[in-house]
Design an enzyme around this catalytic site. Structure first.
Site, PDB file in Angstrom:
ATOM      1  CE  LYS A 196      -4.352  -1.867   1.514  1.00 50.58           C
ATOM      2  NZ  LYS A 196      -5.354  -1.985   2.571  1.00 50.58           N
ATOM      3  CE  LYS A 198      -5.340  -9.442  -2.445  1.00 49.19           C
ATOM      4  NZ  LYS A 198      -5.648  -9.322  -1.071  1.00 49.19           N
ATOM      5  CE  LYS A 220     -13.434  -5.546  -0.075  1.00 52.19           C
ATOM      6  NZ  LYS A 220     -13.275  -5.237   1.326  1.00 52.19           N
TER       7      LYS A 220
HETATM    8  P1  AMP Z   1     -10.450  -7.282   2.069  1.00 48.78           P
HETATM    9  O1  AMP Z   1     -10.975  -7.287   0.678  1.00 48.78           O
HETATM   10  O2  AMP Z   1      -8.985  -6.992   2.106  1.00 48.78           O
HETATM   11  O3  AMP Z   1     -11.260  -6.484   3.045  1.00 48.78           O
HETATM   12  O4  AMP Z   1     -10.551  -8.795   2.554  1.00 48.78           O
HETATM   13  C1  AMP Z   1     -11.690  -9.357   3.157  1.00 48.78           C
HETATM   14  C2  AMP Z   1     -11.509 -10.845   3.285  1.00 48.78           C
HETATM   15  O5  AMP Z   1     -11.524 -11.476   1.997  1.00 48.78           O
HETATM   16  C3  AMP Z   1     -10.182 -11.269   3.935  1.00 48.78           C
HETATM   17  O6  AMP Z   1     -10.409 -12.406   4.737  1.00 48.78           O
HETATM   18  C4  AMP Z   1      -9.312 -11.615   2.761  1.00 48.78           C
HETATM   19  O7  AMP Z   1      -8.331 -12.554   3.104  1.00 48.78           O
HETATM   20  C5  AMP Z   1     -10.334 -12.216   1.792  1.00 48.78           C
HETATM   21  N1  AMP Z   1      -9.905 -12.040   0.392  1.00 48.78           N
HETATM   22  C6  AMP Z   1      -9.640 -10.866  -0.227  1.00 48.78           C
HETATM   23  N2  AMP Z   1      -9.289 -11.069  -1.511  1.00 48.78           N
HETATM   24  C7  AMP Z   1      -9.356 -12.407  -1.722  1.00 48.78           C
HETATM   25  C8  AMP Z   1      -9.094 -13.255  -2.850  1.00 48.78           C
HETATM   26  N3  AMP Z   1      -8.749 -12.763  -4.037  1.00 48.78           N
HETATM   27  N4  AMP Z   1      -9.242 -14.587  -2.684  1.00 48.78           N
HETATM   28  C9  AMP Z   1      -9.626 -15.103  -1.491  1.00 48.78           C
HETATM   29  N5  AMP Z   1      -9.857 -14.364  -0.390  1.00 48.78           N
HETATM   30  C10 AMP Z   1      -9.742 -13.031  -0.488  1.00 48.78           C
END
Ligand code: AMP
Ligand code: TRP
Length: 327
Positions: A110, A192, A195
């Site tokens: 980041k 990966k 968002k």
């Molecule tokens: P975040 O989008 O960073 O708020 O992540 C929310 C949850 O989704 C966390 O538990 C991350 O580990 C999971 N996560 C985010 N991106 C992925 C992805 N591409 N594949 C699997 N899990 C994900």
């Protein structure tokens, strides 16, 4: 067991969040005491638009509910509404080594992405996450693989604290699913699904329309070759689509390989698009429902906040006492 997890309200919630995290939450809910938060304080560490934040927070809550989190069984709440999270963040900061914070992959990524906004919150992010988890005597934290390092940090912070102030915190464990731990981008399948990706074609959100789902799946990057087979090294694109298909249809990948033997990529993708359109219908429907009846969402969150506050208030007293603060 006590289970805690959270998702940031920033960006759109996508099928990677669902398969890597939300889906596991639902399965934990049956036999455990679960607490699920929309971690809005974390999302302030990167640039965002304040006038859109509330809507994004509510959207995440709707996603939790549509995924099957039952507010009668589990606590659903907004992190910033329970002030003990911010308070504990400070207390834990005095047992957190700065050198460890600087090592965190997410911080480094980041900081690189937002070179003009390397704020202290970005560095301290894992301390707040540790506060979220430790405040509730959490046993298990279901997250995607990208959060494993932050969980190790939480454990380190808890151990450091316990060594200095007595046995105050439970040492939590991460739960990372074996498949779905990392869903890849549809446009660049070696990265990966994220968002914050600038290209909306790289992810499918839980609220995408059937047309958007179809378009994105049909244009997902696949590899040269003809066979529908799972081989993440040589065929990352088709392997990622197979993983998504397998998790949504609850069918093992080898059975899918048989099912689609002799079929081309286009046929497979059309099938996958239909499956996703069907499985994600509930998210579109719930969003419509809550748009009409915002009051019921607020009631769910009010109840969640009250329940979380009771636990947090009690724990905070113990923590402060152990540190010699006047309570
Ligand atoms: P975040 O989008 O960073 O708020 O992540 C929310 C949850 O989704 C966390 O538990 C991350 O580990 C999971 N996560 C985010 N991106 C992925 C992805 N591409 N594949 C699997 N899990 C994900
Ligand atoms: N850092 C997590 C993520 O980006 C979100 C998060 C904040 C979290 N606090 C948490 C996850 C506590 C689990 C438990 O995905």
């Amino acid at each position: 067991m006590r289970v805690f997890s959270g998702i940031q309200p920033s960006g759109k919630i996508h099928i990677g969040n669902y398969l890597g995290s939300l889906m596991q939450w639902v399965s934990f809910q049956e036999k455990n005491e679960c607490i699920f938060s929309v971690v809005d304080l974390h999302s302030l560490t990167v640039p965002y638009n304040p006038s859109l934040l509330e809507e994004k927070i509510f959207e995440k809550v709707i996603a939790y509910l549509a995924a099957g989190i039952n507010p009668k069984k589990s606590i659903i709440f907004i992190q910033s509404q329970v002030k003990e999270h911010a308070e504990l963040n400070w207390l834990l900061s005095v047992v957190t080594p700065v050198s460890e914070l600087k090592r965190m992959t997410q911080y480094k990524e980041k900081a690189k992405k937002y070179p003009k906004n390397i704020n202290a919150g970005l560095l301290n992010y894992p301390i707040l996450m540790a506060a979220d988890i430790l405040l509730y005597d959490t046993d298990v934290v279901p997250v995607g693989e990208d959060q494993a390092q932050h969980l190790e940090m939480t454990r380190l912070i808890a151990r450091n604290f316990n060594k200095r102030f007595g046995n105050v915190f439970k040492i939590p464990k991460a739960f990372i699913p074996k498949t779905g731990e990392k869903i890849m981008s549809l446009t660049e399948p070696t990265k990966k699904m994220s968002k914050s990706d600038k290209n909306p074609k790289s992810y499918i959100t839980l609220f995408d329309s059937p047309e958007e789902i179809k378009k994105k799946i049909m244009s997902a990057q696949t590899d040269s070759g003809l066979k529908i087979e799972y081989n993440p090294k040589l065929k990352p694109g088709i392997s990622n689509l197979l993983t998504i298909y397998s998790l949504f249809s609850e069918t093992p990948i080898n059975r899918l390989e048989k099912k689609f033997e002799g079929k081309n990529y286009k046929f497979f993708k059309e099938n996958l698009a239909d499956l996703l359109i069907e499985k994600l219908a509930i998210f579109r429907e719930e969003k419509k429902k809550f748009k009409k009846d915002g009051g019921s969402l607020k009631r769910i969150l009010d109840e969640g906040r009250k329940k979380a506050q009771v636990i947090a208030f009690k724990k905070m007293k113990k923590i402060k006492k152990s540190m010699g603060l006047t309570i």
